[in-house]
Design an enzyme around this catalytic site. Sequence first.
Site, PDB file in Angstrom:
ATOM      1  N   LYS A  32      79.040  48.065  65.214  1.00 33.62           N
ATOM      2  CA  LYS A  32      80.214  48.933  65.401  1.00 33.62           C
ATOM      3  C   LYS A  32      80.870  48.657  66.751  1.00 33.62           C
ATOM      4  O   LYS A  32      82.078  48.452  66.836  1.00 33.62           O
ATOM      5  CB  LYS A  32      79.809  50.422  65.361  1.00 33.62           C
ATOM      6  CG  LYS A  32      79.200  50.867  64.058  1.00 33.62           C
ATOM      7  CD  LYS A  32      78.899  52.357  64.069  1.00 33.62           C
ATOM      8  CE  LYS A  32      77.822  52.755  65.050  1.00 33.62           C
ATOM      9  NZ  LYS A  32      76.486  52.200  64.790  1.00 33.62           N
ATOM     10  N   THR A  33      80.050  48.660  67.785  1.00 37.54           N
ATOM     11  CA  THR A  33      80.608  48.457  69.121  1.00 37.54           C
ATOM     12  C   THR A  33      81.168  47.046  69.237  1.00 37.54           C
ATOM     13  O   THR A  33      82.200  46.819  69.859  1.00 37.54           O
ATOM     14  CB  THR A  33      79.533  48.725  70.191  1.00 37.54           C
ATOM     15  OG1 THR A  33      79.031  50.045  69.983  1.00 37.54           O
ATOM     16  CG2 THR A  33      80.095  48.613  71.583  1.00 37.54           C
ATOM     17  N   ASP A 224      84.339  55.073  70.691  1.00 39.82           N
ATOM     18  CA  ASP A 224      82.989  54.710  70.240  1.00 39.82           C
ATOM     19  C   ASP A 224      82.130  55.978  70.233  1.00 39.82           C
ATOM     20  O   ASP A 224      82.470  56.956  70.902  1.00 39.82           O
ATOM     21  CB  ASP A 224      82.393  53.686  71.223  1.00 39.82           C
ATOM     22  CG  ASP A 224      81.238  52.891  70.597  1.00 39.82           C
ATOM     23  OD1 ASP A 224      80.864  53.184  69.442  1.00 39.82           O
ATOM     24  OD2 ASP A 224      80.710  51.984  71.262  1.00 39.82           O
ATOM     25  N   GLU A 225      81.047  55.980  69.493  1.00 39.62           N
ATOM     26  CA  GLU A 225      80.102  57.115  69.471  1.00 39.62           C
ATOM     27  C   GLU A 225      80.810  58.426  69.112  1.00 39.62           C
ATOM     28  O   GLU A 225      80.555  59.467  69.718  1.00 39.62           O
ATOM     29  CB  GLU A 225      79.412  57.274  70.843  1.00 39.62           C
ATOM     30  CG  GLU A 225      78.803  56.015  71.414  1.00 39.62           C
ATOM     31  CD  GLU A 225      77.392  55.732  70.920  1.00 39.62           C
ATOM     32  OE1 GLU A 225      76.873  56.522  70.111  1.00 39.62           O
ATOM     33  OE2 GLU A 225      76.837  54.696  71.316  1.00 39.62           O
ATOM     34  N   GLN A 255      73.030  59.495  64.715  1.00 41.30           N
ATOM     35  CA  GLN A 255      72.779  59.390  66.154  1.00 41.30           C
ATOM     36  C   GLN A 255      73.440  60.505  66.953  1.00 41.30           C
ATOM     37  O   GLN A 255      73.687  60.370  68.146  1.00 41.30           O
ATOM     38  CB  GLN A 255      73.247  58.028  66.665  1.00 41.30           C
ATOM     39  CG  GLN A 255      72.435  56.875  66.092  1.00 41.30           C
ATOM     40  CD  GLN A 255      72.832  55.541  66.696  1.00 41.30           C
ATOM     41  OE1 GLN A 255      72.675  55.311  67.886  1.00 41.30           O
ATOM     42  NE2 GLN A 255      73.371  54.647  65.891  1.00 41.30           N
ATOM     43  N   ARG A 598      66.899  50.982  69.518  1.00 40.34           N
ATOM     44  CA  ARG A 598      67.379  50.207  70.670  1.00 40.34           C
ATOM     45  C   ARG A 598      66.729  48.835  70.714  1.00 40.34           C
ATOM     46  O   ARG A 598      67.168  47.943  71.423  1.00 40.34           O
ATOM     47  CB  ARG A 598      67.063  50.922  72.003  1.00 40.34           C
ATOM     48  CG  ARG A 598      67.729  52.267  72.265  1.00 40.34           C
ATOM     49  CD  ARG A 598      69.199  52.265  72.054  1.00 40.34           C
ATOM     50  NE  ARG A 598      69.528  52.733  70.708  1.00 40.34           N
ATOM     51  CZ  ARG A 598      70.666  52.440  70.085  1.00 40.34           C
ATOM     52  NH1 ARG A 598      71.565  51.687  70.644  1.00 40.34           N
ATOM     53  NH2 ARG A 598      70.915  52.904  68.875  1.00 40.34           N
TER      54      ARG A 598
HETATM   55  P1  ATP Z   1      74.642  51.467  67.949  1.00 39.53           P
HETATM   56  O1  ATP Z   1      74.737  52.343  66.753  1.00 39.53           O
HETATM   57  O2  ATP Z   1      73.278  51.408  68.483  1.00 39.53           O
HETATM   58  O3  ATP Z   1      75.698  51.765  68.949  1.00 39.53           O
HETATM   59  P2  ATP Z   1      76.280  49.287  67.017  1.00 39.53           P
HETATM   60  O4  ATP Z   1      76.572  49.529  65.606  1.00 39.53           O
HETATM   61  O5  ATP Z   1      77.341  49.603  67.993  1.00 39.53           O
HETATM   62  O6  ATP Z   1      74.916  49.973  67.418  1.00 39.53           O
HETATM   63  P3  ATP Z   1      76.360  46.676  68.218  1.00 39.53           P
HETATM   64  O7  ATP Z   1      75.800  47.056  69.540  1.00 39.53           O
HETATM   65  O8  ATP Z   1      77.805  46.441  68.108  1.00 39.53           O
HETATM   66  O9  ATP Z   1      75.887  47.748  67.151  1.00 39.53           O
HETATM   67  O10 ATP Z   1      75.627  45.398  67.634  1.00 39.53           O
HETATM   68  C1  ATP Z   1      74.222  45.268  67.630  1.00 39.53           C
HETATM   69  C2  ATP Z   1      73.825  43.817  67.912  1.00 39.53           C
HETATM   70  O11 ATP Z   1      74.126  43.002  66.796  1.00 39.53           O
HETATM   71  C3  ATP Z   1      74.531  43.239  69.098  1.00 39.53           C
HETATM   72  O12 ATP Z   1      73.660  42.401  69.794  1.00 39.53           O
HETATM   73  C4  ATP Z   1      75.644  42.419  68.462  1.00 39.53           C
HETATM   74  O13 ATP Z   1      76.052  41.374  69.276  1.00 39.53           O
HETATM   75  C5  ATP Z   1      74.984  41.929  67.187  1.00 39.53           C
HETATM   76  N1  ATP Z   1      75.968  41.690  66.105  1.00 39.53           N
HETATM   77  C6  ATP Z   1      76.861  42.582  65.657  1.00 39.53           C
HETATM   78  N2  ATP Z   1      77.580  42.070  64.641  1.00 39.53           N
HETATM   79  C7  ATP Z   1      77.128  40.814  64.432  1.00 39.53           C
HETATM   80  C8  ATP Z   1      77.483  39.748  63.528  1.00 39.53           C
HETATM   81  N3  ATP Z   1      78.420  39.905  62.607  1.00 39.53           N
HETATM   82  N4  ATP Z   1      76.778  38.621  63.631  1.00 39.53           N
HETATM   83  C9  ATP Z   1      75.805  38.463  64.543  1.00 39.53           C
HETATM   84  N5  ATP Z   1      75.442  39.402  65.422  1.00 39.53           N
HETATM   85  C10 ATP Z   1      76.094  40.575  65.383  1.00 39.53           C
HETATM   86 MG    MG Z   2      77.391  50.987  69.578  1.00 37.74          MG
END
Ligand code: ATP
Ligand code: MG
Length: 713
Positions: A32-33, A224-225, A255, A598
């Site tokens: 997402k981020t 975000d969040e 979360q 995490r």
């Molecule tokens: P959270 O809910 O904990 O905030 P999130 O959904 O924001 O998590 P991110 O932090 O954006 O998740 O991504 C998690 C990890 O996966 C990061 O290291 C990111 O670089 C990697 N990632 C995300 N999308 C891809 C993708 N399409 N291909 C490869 N790696 C990815």
């Molecule tokens: Mg995130």
Amino acid sequence: MELLEGLNEEQRQAVTTTEGYVRVIAGAGSGKTRALTHRFAYLVNELGISTSNILCVTFTNKAANEMKRRIRSMIGDNDTGYISTFHGFCVQVLKEDIHVLQYPKNFIILDTEDVNSVLHTIFEDMGLNSKNFTFPTLIDMITDRKNREDYLKDILNTDHEELKDKFRHAKNQQDAIFYRYLYEQKKCFALDFDDLINFVLYIFEHYEDIRSKWQQRLEYIMVDEFQDVNVRQYRLTQILSDYHHNLFIVGDPDQTIYSWRGARVEYILNFDQEYPSAGTIIMDKNYRSTPNIVNASNSLITKNKKRMEKQLIAMNQTEIPVIYNHAKTTGQEAEWIAEQIMTLIGSGRKLRDIAILYRSHFISRSFEEVFIKKNIQYTIYSGIEFYKRKEIKDVLCYLRMIVNSDDISFTRIVNLPKRNIGERRMAFLKEYAEKNNCSLWQALQQNLEHELLTKTQAKAFLHLIEKYQAVYEKMKLSELLTNVLNESGYEALLRTNGEQDRLDNLAELKQSIFEYERDAGEECSLPDYLDRISLYTNLDQKEQNDAVQLMTIHNAKGLEFPYVFVCGLNEGIFPSKHVDTKDKLEEERRLAYVAYTRAERALFLSDAEGVNYDGSYRYPSRFIFNVEKAYLNYTVELEERLIGDAGFYIEQNERKLEGNTIRLQVGDIIRHSVFGRGTIVGINDEISSYIIQFDSMETTRSISFKIRLELIE
Ligand code: ATP
Ligand code: MG
């Protein structure tokens, strides 16, 4: 377009759907981020939008900095416009526009410590003591009134004299304190955290030109969040997006960990009802963690009853088990973790790739001791190292007073709690000490009958210290500590101020003394203990590049680390002993879910037996048992008896929470076995009670959820 490479189909859709209201709902680590940061870069690099026209909000300063770093590297420009927390953004608005409220541009921002010191002044000037009010309840009261009332009118439209009048003639003490607080703020143009967003909303609601300037400026807004926004943050996003109608929000309902501070998960869940044109993107692939970590986390979170079912599939295929270790003492728990860390380092990993997460600050103590002993560098984020915390230093100074009677300890504690030895009397003692070439302590001994000191509690202080100077060598250290805490009034001070975190830290200090006594055996003595502790207190650790990162789970939100240790997984610690309803327990479980998710490469869970300060036993946490055993690798099998006892304890506790849970709603008509018929007019979560207007009474009563009430209609 290389920006879109490395993104999956859903992420691409999120990045390229730039216009309108868009919501992304997805589990932890699903990118997402990443989608959000790429979207920023896409807007700038591909569409030519200026960074100064984009607002990007995240939850913590650490996350905001990380986001800035990533975006900078993608857009190759250091100017990243508005990437910040809600608070940070509000400060930017106020710097530009607060003048309309006749406030200077360089207004002061009060942090928690500042607020405490304002309250201290108020207590002193109003001759209050902490019997009726504790600081945390007052801070809650102030926040609450600032949320509910139109207090800004009072601050903005009333001058000093009128405000003074208001608190002098207040109808009750709470009003008096509140207006007095506003007066103190107004006097020096100081804003607390609540004010920041309230002032901005006030300006936007009353000054159309300013509102529309910001609305027009912020062509794209991203948050975000979003599962953790509160009512005012939500209102702010509503107002700001009301011109261009471009609002992109991402979040994970599993979360939500800030309900206790007013976060409302409904804002993300009902986003499509608020904005019927909104598109929703669901992501279900986890890129962060190994399958075992994802499975263990999924297995945990499905134990929550109130949730939206989601899938999360691990993309990473490495098969590393999630490890769970049970220790007999917190010392052994820390030793085990240190060993694991050494093994990781031995195989070429970096310290900075390792994070230690815990529920409450006090847990850090045993880790810090072991890390210092073994020379493992560490950094604590947004928290102070254990032995540098104020209350710990205060108490150690009491002990040092007994052994050394040095000036530093004396100055720190002679008036703590208040003994009426303020600046004037200290100045007198200092002058005397200088003239006579003696210590402040001796100055006090020699001037006890001086008229300046007779009206103080100097004598009591002197007697206390002398009493223990005479006997400390023959006493058990733990006993000495308990006596000094009691007789000095220091513990009572914290208790009446209701400073729970500090009390937890003191209890942990007592624990450290027990451990010292146990380990040192015959050799133990107060001077030796103090020497040992000074190793921990005098360390001048610099900001380290390569260090293990210690932080509370709340601070780890949104972040990721290759190796994560979640420790102190014990009943009474995590879930916290303060949990008294099922909803709060579910929030704790979401917090555990945040912690587990995490981890990228390996996740270590750990717990240690012991006793909580309320006397309850520290069983392994239900958040360990909530994970299917197939996903966990136990380093040692738990004893049957321990499993049985823990299971029994948890079951009892769940039953108790069941009884504490809201079953009725506002408006329900009920019958109480003694008071008779009544209407539920409110719910007070804090004390787990319904507020009920009984037909037979003039005023309302708060009735505990536990009492059986018959629902009539
Ligand atoms: P959270 O809910 O904990 O905030 P999130 O959904 O924001 O998590 P991110 O932090 O954006 O998740 O991504 C998690 C990890 O996966 C990061 O290291 C990111 O670089 C990697 N990632 C995300 N999308 C891809 C993708 N399409 N291909 C490869 N790696 C990815
Ligand atoms: Mg995130």
